[in-house]
Scaffold this active site. Structure first.
Site, PDB file in Angstrom:
ATOM      1  CG  HIS A   1      67.946  13.158  26.854  1.00 30.47           C
ATOM      2  ND1 HIS A   1      68.534  12.720  25.680  1.00 30.47           N
ATOM      3  CD2 HIS A   1      66.779  12.455  26.964  1.00 30.47           C
ATOM      4  CE1 HIS A   1      67.760  11.805  25.122  1.00 30.47           C
ATOM      5  NE2 HIS A   1      66.687  11.627  25.875  1.00 30.47           N
ATOM      6  CD  GLU A   2      64.224  12.605  29.834  1.00 31.93           C
ATOM      7  OE1 GLU A   2      63.181  12.734  29.154  1.00 31.93           O
ATOM      8  OE2 GLU A   2      64.953  11.610  29.749  1.00 31.93           O
TER       9      GLU A   2
ATOM     10  CG  HIS B   1      62.727  13.943  24.753  1.00 29.39           C
ATOM     11  ND1 HIS B   1      62.741  13.469  23.458  1.00 29.39           N
ATOM     12  CD2 HIS B   1      63.457  13.057  25.482  1.00 29.39           C
ATOM     13  CE1 HIS B   1      63.436  12.338  23.395  1.00 29.39           C
ATOM     14  NE2 HIS B   1      63.887  12.074  24.609  1.00 29.39           N
TER      15      HIS B   1
ATOM     16  CD  GLU C   1      65.249   9.069  23.249  1.00 26.70           C
ATOM     17  OE1 GLU C   1      66.168   9.377  24.029  1.00 26.70           O
ATOM     18  OE2 GLU C   1      64.059   9.335  23.460  1.00 26.70           O
TER      19      GLU C   1
END
Length: 298
Positions: free
Chosen positions: A147-148, A151, A221
């Site tokens: 997920h990070e 980003h 997100e």
């Protein structure tokens, strides 16, 4: 001060820069006896608004290290769990085709969380909390890291900075126009009275601007969750969110420092907010994120 901690740190830093710049500009204009007009203010506030946003972005990695106390892991000297963490981040970064491997760090916090920041894809940082490392298994950790890295790959820091620049400019311009209208109705109008009204309106309009930024942040997100599912696997991403959901009971006040609270916008797990405060949230509810991923990967 507790109310303003709900705003993410980059907004707070950006707001400080923008307000300070507007005060300096006002002092300079007052000294030279210049009142300005709409085209002048549009150019001035665009420079201040975008300048503040991009300065905040430029120092984002440095300020995250200082503010959160992130300890960077040296990939050449690390061993054991630290090496495993670095290798996982680098694996995700290669899957995302990042041009340069992110720095990897750990910060002390009982909260299960992680964040990514940095001015661009060649200069980025992925940091995880000690609480996350101690309370997740390897598959859950993979989902968080995916997920990070998503980003970073999606360019979310730059995208949000551009949006911040637009919001800054609109807030400053709207505050100036409304302040001028209010001051024009006063019997004893003065440059400084108009500016005091302008400063107060900036604070009010910044709240609405933060709602706009929160809306777009929540959209990003969802996109980062989808990216995490690609890089780490859908099962790992869903398990990661479920682990965060299980551990999302509020921490005791003594366990949450102002620094951790103010950096909520960078983290994978935003704190739930009630009523109208949800409009300021940078993250959608975890149950909504889990349901969306499960529908996408049935």
């Amino acid at each position: 001060m507790s109310f303003f901690r709900r705003f993410f740190f980059l907004i707070a830093l950006n707001m400080l820069i923008v307000v300070s710049a507007s005060i300096v500009a006002t002092l300079v204009m007052s000294y030279f006896g210049f009142q300005g007009d709409l085209p002048f203010y549009l150019i001035l506030y665009s420079l201040i608004g975008f300048g503040g946003a991009f300065f905040s972005l430029a120092i984002s990695k440095w300020s995250a290290k200082k503010w959160m106390g992130v300890q960077i892991i040296d990939p050449e000297q690390c061993h054991g769990e630290d090496r495993e963490l670095v290798e996982m981040v680098h694996e995700m970064a290669r899957a995302a085709r990042l041009p340069k491997m992110p720095e990897v760090g750990i910060y002390e916090s009982p909260d299960m969380n992680a964040f990514a920041t940095g001015p661009n894809k060649r200069n980025s940082l992925v940091a995880v909390s000690s609480g996350l490392l101690s309370r997740t298994n390897k598959e859950e950790l993979r989902g968080v890291l995916g997920h990070e890295v998503a980003h970073i790959a999606n360019g979310d820091m730059v995208t949000m900075t551009l949006l911040m620049g637009i919001v800054n400019t609109m807030v400053l311009l709207a505050a100036r126009l409304v302040a001028r209208m209010i001051a024009s109705q006063m019997r004893q109008r003065s440059f400084w009275m108009e500016h005091l009204i302008f400063m107060g309106l900036q604070m009010v309009f910044m709240i609405f601007g933060s709602m706009v930024l929160g809306f777009f942040s929540r959209k990003r997100e969802y996109r980062a969750d989808a990216g995490g599912a690609r890089f780490a696997g859908a099962g790992s991403m869903i398990r990661a969110l479920k682990a965060l959901q299980r551990s999302s009971q509020p921490l005791r006040p003594e366990e949450v420092s102002p620094k951790q609270e103010s950096y909520g916008y960078l983290q994978i797990s935003g704190r739930p907010k009630k009523s109208w405060m949800a409009l300021l949230s940078t993250h959608p509810p975890l149950e909504d994120r889990i349901a969306r991923l499960e529908r996408q990967h049935q």
